[in-house]
Design a protein around this motif. Sequence first.
Motif, PDB file in Angstrom:
ATOM      1  N   MET A  38     -27.698  -8.356 -21.552  1.00  5.66           N
ATOM      2  CA  MET A  38     -27.685  -6.790 -21.522  1.00  5.66           C
ATOM      3  C   MET A  38     -26.604  -6.216 -22.185  1.00  5.66           C
ATOM      4  N   GLY A  41     -27.328  -6.599 -26.122  1.00  5.17           N
ATOM      5  CA  GLY A  41     -28.410  -5.714 -26.835  1.00  5.17           C
ATOM      6  C   GLY A  41     -27.828  -4.227 -26.874  1.00  5.17           C
ATOM      7  N   PHE A  69     -32.967  -3.838 -28.432  1.00  4.09           N
ATOM      8  CA  PHE A  69     -33.702  -3.568 -27.133  1.00  4.09           C
ATOM      9  C   PHE A  69     -34.332  -4.992 -26.602  1.00  4.09           C
ATOM     10  N   ALA A  70     -34.908  -5.961 -27.590  1.00  4.77           N
ATOM     11  CA  ALA A  70     -35.456  -7.251 -27.082  1.00  4.77           C
ATOM     12  C   ALA A  70     -34.423  -7.924 -26.394  1.00  4.77           C
ATOM     13  N   ALA A  72     -31.518  -6.887 -24.995  1.00  2.53           N
ATOM     14  CA  ALA A  72     -31.046  -6.186 -23.482  1.00  2.53           C
ATOM     15  C   ALA A  72     -32.449  -6.389 -22.581  1.00  2.53           C
ATOM     16  N   LEU A  73     -33.609  -6.348 -23.212  1.00  6.56           N
ATOM     17  CA  LEU A  73     -34.756  -6.591 -22.446  1.00  6.56           C
ATOM     18  C   LEU A  73     -34.814  -7.955 -21.476  1.00  6.56           C
ATOM     19  N   PHE A  76     -32.635  -7.739 -18.731  1.00  5.17           N
ATOM     20  CA  PHE A  76     -33.033  -7.107 -17.636  1.00  5.17           C
ATOM     21  C   PHE A  76     -34.351  -7.903 -16.891  1.00  5.17           C
ATOM     22  N   MET A  77     -35.108  -8.754 -17.688  1.00  7.17           N
ATOM     23  CA  MET A  77     -36.110  -9.430 -17.213  1.00  7.17           C
ATOM     24  C   MET A  77     -35.556 -10.738 -16.354  1.00  7.17           C
TER      25      MET A  77
END
Length: 84
Positions: A38, A41, A69-70, A72-73, A76-77
């Motif tokens: 996170m 990203g 964003f990918a 960080a995503l 988050f996933m």
Amino acid sequence: MPESKSRRRPAKGPAQTPSTKAQQPNAVWFVPVMVSLMLLGLAWIITYYISDGAFPIPNIHNWNIGIGFAIALAGFMMTTRWRS
């Protein structure tokens, strides 16, 4: 007044357990990797904006935002699989 006969109740057996494996806590590396992704990203996107597109990869221009964003995503996933 006559009393009704009491019904026999079925014997209580062992508690039913779900067929899935018991959920165990995550490995010790899970949370540091999640937080690192996170932050990486976020740092990628901030670096792109502060450097006015010169960094991290200058030739792909606005795709740097998508990469940030990918990353960080992905972090988050990982939070959806986090068990303490």
